[in-house]
Design a protein around this motif. Structure first.
Motif, PDB file in Angstrom:
ATOM      1  N   TYR A  86      -1.587   4.529   5.061  1.00  0.00           N
ATOM      2  CA  TYR A  86      -1.238   5.046   3.133  1.00  0.00           C
ATOM      3  C   TYR A  86      -2.272   4.971   1.937  1.00  0.00           C
ATOM      4  O   TYR A  86      -2.156   5.112   1.131  1.00  0.00           O
ATOM      5  CB  TYR A  86      -0.924   3.688   3.289  1.00  0.00           C
ATOM      6  N   VAL A  87      -3.873   5.154   3.301  1.00  0.00           N
ATOM      7  CA  VAL A  87      -4.854   5.427   1.803  1.00  0.00           C
ATOM      8  C   VAL A  87      -5.810   6.597   2.650  1.00  0.00           C
ATOM      9  O   VAL A  87      -5.368   6.887   3.529  1.00  0.00           O
ATOM     10  CB  VAL A  87      -5.722   4.209   1.652  1.00  0.00           C
ATOM     11  N   ASP A  88      -6.770   6.670   1.599  1.00  0.00           N
ATOM     12  CA  ASP A  88      -7.164   7.814   1.529  1.00  0.00           C
ATOM     13  C   ASP A  88      -8.326   7.283   2.454  1.00  0.00           C
ATOM     14  O   ASP A  88      -9.611   8.182   3.551  1.00  0.00           O
ATOM     15  CB  ASP A  88      -7.740   8.860   0.298  1.00  0.00           C
ATOM     16  N   VAL A  89      -9.611   5.781   1.690  1.00  0.00           N
ATOM     17  CA  VAL A  89     -10.461   5.678   2.467  1.00  0.00           C
ATOM     18  C   VAL A  89     -10.366   4.892   2.984  1.00  0.00           C
ATOM     19  O   VAL A  89      -9.842   3.284   2.136  1.00  0.00           O
ATOM     20  CB  VAL A  89     -11.059   5.608   1.172  1.00  0.00           C
ATOM     21  N   LEU A 127       1.089  -0.865   0.715  1.00  0.00           N
ATOM     22  CA  LEU A 127       0.465   0.067  -0.315  1.00  0.00           C
ATOM     23  C   LEU A 127       1.288   0.994  -0.349  1.00  0.00           C
ATOM     24  O   LEU A 127       0.279   2.334  -1.031  1.00  0.00           O
ATOM     25  CB  LEU A 127      -1.291   0.222   1.047  1.00  0.00           C
ATOM     26  N   GLN A 128       1.891   1.312   0.340  1.00  0.00           N
ATOM     27  CA  GLN A 128       2.957   2.489   0.772  1.00  0.00           C
ATOM     28  C   GLN A 128       3.405   2.530  -1.113  1.00  0.00           C
ATOM     29  O   GLN A 128       3.235   3.854  -1.204  1.00  0.00           O
ATOM     30  CB  GLN A 128       4.007   1.790   1.604  1.00  0.00           C
ATOM     31  N   GLN A 129       3.909   1.392  -1.361  1.00  0.00           N
ATOM     32  CA  GLN A 129       3.843   1.604  -2.822  1.00  0.00           C
ATOM     33  C   GLN A 129       2.767   2.298  -3.995  1.00  0.00           C
ATOM     34  O   GLN A 129       3.334   3.499  -4.656  1.00  0.00           O
ATOM     35  CB  GLN A 129       5.203   0.694  -3.289  1.00  0.00           C
ATOM     36  N   MET A 130       1.346   1.883  -3.810  1.00  0.00           N
ATOM     37  CA  MET A 130       0.640   2.137  -4.150  1.00  0.00           C
ATOM     38  C   MET A 130       0.713   3.636  -4.006  1.00  0.00           C
ATOM     39  O   MET A 130       0.181   4.243  -5.041  1.00  0.00           O
ATOM     40  CB  MET A 130      -0.463   1.511  -3.785  1.00  0.00           C
ATOM     41  N   GLN A 131       0.640   3.776  -2.459  1.00  0.00           N
ATOM     42  CA  GLN A 131       0.615   4.866  -2.519  1.00  0.00           C
ATOM     43  C   GLN A 131       1.913   6.567  -3.085  1.00  0.00           C
ATOM     44  O   GLN A 131       0.960   7.695  -3.569  1.00  0.00           O
ATOM     45  CB  GLN A 131       0.317   6.109  -1.247  1.00  0.00           C
ATOM     46  N   VAL A 132       2.567   5.711  -3.130  1.00  0.00           N
ATOM     47  CA  VAL A 132       3.446   6.776  -4.267  1.00  0.00           C
ATOM     48  C   VAL A 132       3.113   7.150  -5.131  1.00  0.00           C
ATOM     49  O   VAL A 132       3.411   8.314  -5.632  1.00  0.00           O
ATOM     50  CB  VAL A 132       4.429   6.381  -2.980  1.00  0.00           C
ATOM     51  N   ALA A 133       2.951   5.930  -5.537  1.00  0.00           N
ATOM     52  CA  ALA A 133       2.590   5.979  -7.543  1.00  0.00           C
ATOM     53  C   ALA A 133       1.923   6.454  -7.814  1.00  0.00           C
ATOM     54  O   ALA A 133       1.673   7.200  -8.549  1.00  0.00           O
ATOM     55  CB  ALA A 133       2.826   4.458  -7.452  1.00  0.00           C
ATOM     56  N   LEU A 134       0.431   6.758  -7.034  1.00  0.00           N
ATOM     57  CA  LEU A 134      -0.870   7.408  -7.836  1.00  0.00           C
ATOM     58  C   LEU A 134      -0.968   8.555  -7.228  1.00  0.00           C
ATOM     59  O   LEU A 134      -1.643   9.495  -7.940  1.00  0.00           O
ATOM     60  CB  LEU A 134      -1.555   6.664  -6.796  1.00  0.00           C
ATOM     61  N   ALA A 135      -0.183   9.363  -5.895  1.00  0.00           N
ATOM     62  CA  ALA A 135       0.259  10.610  -5.962  1.00  0.00           C
ATOM     63  C   ALA A 135      -0.032  11.290  -7.107  1.00  0.00           C
ATOM     64  O   ALA A 135      -0.725  12.485  -6.931  1.00  0.00           O
ATOM     65  CB  ALA A 135       1.116  10.865  -4.883  1.00  0.00           C
ATOM     66  N   PRO A 136       0.729  11.376  -7.659  1.00  0.00           N
ATOM     67  CA  PRO A 136       0.489  12.899  -8.259  1.00  0.00           C
ATOM     68  C   PRO A 136      -0.472  12.463  -9.732  1.00  0.00           C
ATOM     69  O   PRO A 136      -0.241  13.306 -10.458  1.00  0.00           O
ATOM     70  CB  PRO A 136       1.914  12.171  -9.486  1.00  0.00           C
TER      71      PRO A 136
END
Length: 556
Positions: free
Chosen positions: A455-458, A414-423
């Motif tokens: 690591y998540v918004d929801v 989830l941490q890697q997913m968060q970083v990738a989705l941020a932009p």
């Protein structure tokens, strides 16, 4: 050089000292032999009396001292001195104003370092610059800058402000804490008083401000004063779930859209990758195409247009670790059976991929980023866990992951997913089992509430009353108490997450299952009422056949 032989005299050694960078003559340099010392004239010329000298020492302030070997019989010597002074000015890239207090540092061979601080005019002077130096310019609030010195003796720097500050409020003007502010990969959250400071921002990029339960705010660029304030409008997600088959059918899809038109429903969860492992649109993610996972069932761009025309919030559902196609096509990425050596499968014969495998992580990250770039407002990850049924004692995950626990694997992904989705600005949501709200361990599946939340918004707990055993929560048949089950579960989660519990947006059931009452509009509405009484950021209704009790969603 009064009293000494003139330049070119046969009575001694003569020559000229030049700047190694500019080739200009250097006056005032001291040239020494074993028996005497002289100083170069205004033209950089010198002459020493010792014709047979084998070496000369040359020095001058702001130049590197050097030893010069004299070749026997040499005449009209050319000697070069390397300058060791660097000076210049540091200014604001945007305004051109000088910047005082900037640290200017030169680092060269052997980590030799010299530094200076700019004065009120933004000027600096560095002495004793080491060889092969790189100059760095650093001041809090500005983007750091580094440049090789080369043969420069003057270097000016224009540096960019890389900090933005501001205030985030809700639509009533009240300060809004814990909102996410991001520009590119730079991200921060607002403080309890709504203020924020975001440093390390890129030279360009859109500003995204978001918080679960609110509409995001976007801006293409920052104001010149680098102060960006934003007001977020409250937005409670009220969503239905749509399978790929429903979305692909014009008639069924239109029927769901009509429900949204005529009720409080304002969002739709759409399958993009389902539990069969199929990717239901024309993805360009290479691995999906290589393993034959692509089923171009959906014209996803058209479906997104349909949602946007109605101002419906779009949620892309991606099933992560239950992925039979990837497991079968790339068995090295799958859970193995320790007794057979083959693929481990559930009681239903479904193979799962190994949640420790980084290639599996990246595959799903690539799909999520692609979906966000297509225009989905939110990426929702389902089956973000280890398996729960099958002969779990024979599930083999390999030995390449050391002491990494299941919950660490889930949170790491989830941490890697968060970083990738941020932009992209898309929200990130995860589906979790309902019991995760009150089970402090990871339940043997890697879902541990406190390790997921950062690591998540929801957070989307699947709180289906029909799935709780008799006696749970002190209720004889929990299925008969839809309001109480939803409210108690959310309150249990809130006791653990505290002021982060605004992230909860539960799945509720619109189906009948197991012991107890039949479910219809009244039972669905009772669950909705519980989410609203709790103050959740919304609700989502699950019915696998996409047949819903629409009376429960009637506009008030």
């Amino acid at each position: 050089m009064t009293g000494l032989p003139s330049f070119g005299s046969p009575d001694g050694l003569s020559g000229i000292v030049r700047n190694a960078y500019t080739n200009e003559p250097v006056s005032g340099a001291v040239v020494s032999s074993s028996g005497s010392s002289v100083t170069t004239n205004g033209s950089g010329e010198f002459s020493v009396a010792e014709r047979d000298a084998t070496a000369l020492s040359i020095s001058r302030e702001n130049y590197e001292a050097t030893q010069f070997a004299v070749t026997p019989g040499a005449e009209d010597l050319e000697i070069q001195l390397r300058p060791t002074i660097l000076q210049g000015q540091v200014t604001n890239q945007l305004t051109g104003d000088p910047i005082p207090g900037v640290t200017v540092m030169a680092t060269g061979d052997g980590d030799a370092t010299v530094k200076a601080i700019t004065d009120d005019e933004g000027r600096y002077v560095l002495n004793n610059i080491p060889r092969n130096a790189t100059v760095s310019v650093d001041l809090d609030g500005y983007s750091p800058h580094a440049q090789t010195v080369g043969e420069s003796i003057e270097m000016d720097f224009e540096i960019r402000v890389d900090v933005v500050t501001g205030l985030i409020t809700d639509d009533t003007g009240a300060p809004l804490p814990d909102a996410t502010i991001q520009i590119g990969e730079a991200v921060t959250t607002s403080a309890p008083d709504g203020t924020y400071r975001l440093s390390g921002i890129p030279a360009s990029g859109s500003v995204v401000v978001k918080k679960s339960g609110y509409r995001e705010a976007l801006a293409d660029e920052l104001p010149d004063d680098m102060v960006f304030n934003a007001s977020l409008t409250r937005f409670v997600v009220r969503s239905l779930y749509a399978t790929g088959l429903t979305v692909a059918s014009d008639e069924s899809w239109e029927a769901l859209l009509q429900v949204a038109d005529n009720t409080e429903v304002n969002a739709m969860v759409v399958d993009l990758k389902d539990s069969s492992g199929q990717v239901l649109y024309d993805t360009q993610v290479p691995l999906a195409r290589e393993i034959g996972a692509v089923n171009e069932l959906l014209d996803v761009r058209q479906k997104l247009d349909d949602l946007k025309e109605r101002d419906l919030y779009s949620i892309a559902r991606i099933v992560v670790f239950e992925d039979p196609i990837l497991a079968e096509q790339r068995p090295e990425l799958a859970i193995r059976d320790s007794t057979t050596g083959g693929l481990w499968v559930t009681y239903d014969g479904l193979a799962w991929v190994n949640a420790y495998e980084r290639t599996v992580w990246q595959y799903n990250i690539d799909l999520a980023v692609e979906a966000a770039n297509l225009g989905f407002d939110e990426i929702q990850l389902d089956y973000i866990r280890f398996p729960t049924d099958g002969l779990l004692e024979t599930a083999e995950y390999g030995t390449d992951f050391g002491d990494e626990t299941q919950s660490q694997a889930i949170s790491g992904f989830l941490q890697q997913m968060q970083v990738a989705l941020a932009p992209t600005g898309a929200y990130l949501a995860v589906d979790i089992f309902g019991f995760t709200l009150f089970e402090e361990s990871d339940g043997g599946i890697g879902q541990q509430l406190e390790s997921i939340e950062p690591y998540v918004d929801v957070i989307c707990p699947m709180i289906y009353p029909s799935h709780f055993h008799p006696g749970a929560m002190g209720l004889d048949i929990p299925n008969n108490h839809p309001y109480e089950v939803i409210l108690w579960s959310l309150q249990s989660g809130a006791e653990r997450l505290g002021d982060k519990s605004y992230k909860f947006r539960p799945w509720i059931q619109d189906f009948s299952y197991g012991e107890g009452i039949e479910y219809g509009a009244a039972e669905v509405y009772a669950q909705i009422q519980a989410t609203e009484d709790f103050g959740a950021s919304g609700w989502m209704v699950w019915n696998a056949a996409n047949v819903y009790s629409t009376e429960a969603f009637a506009k008030e």
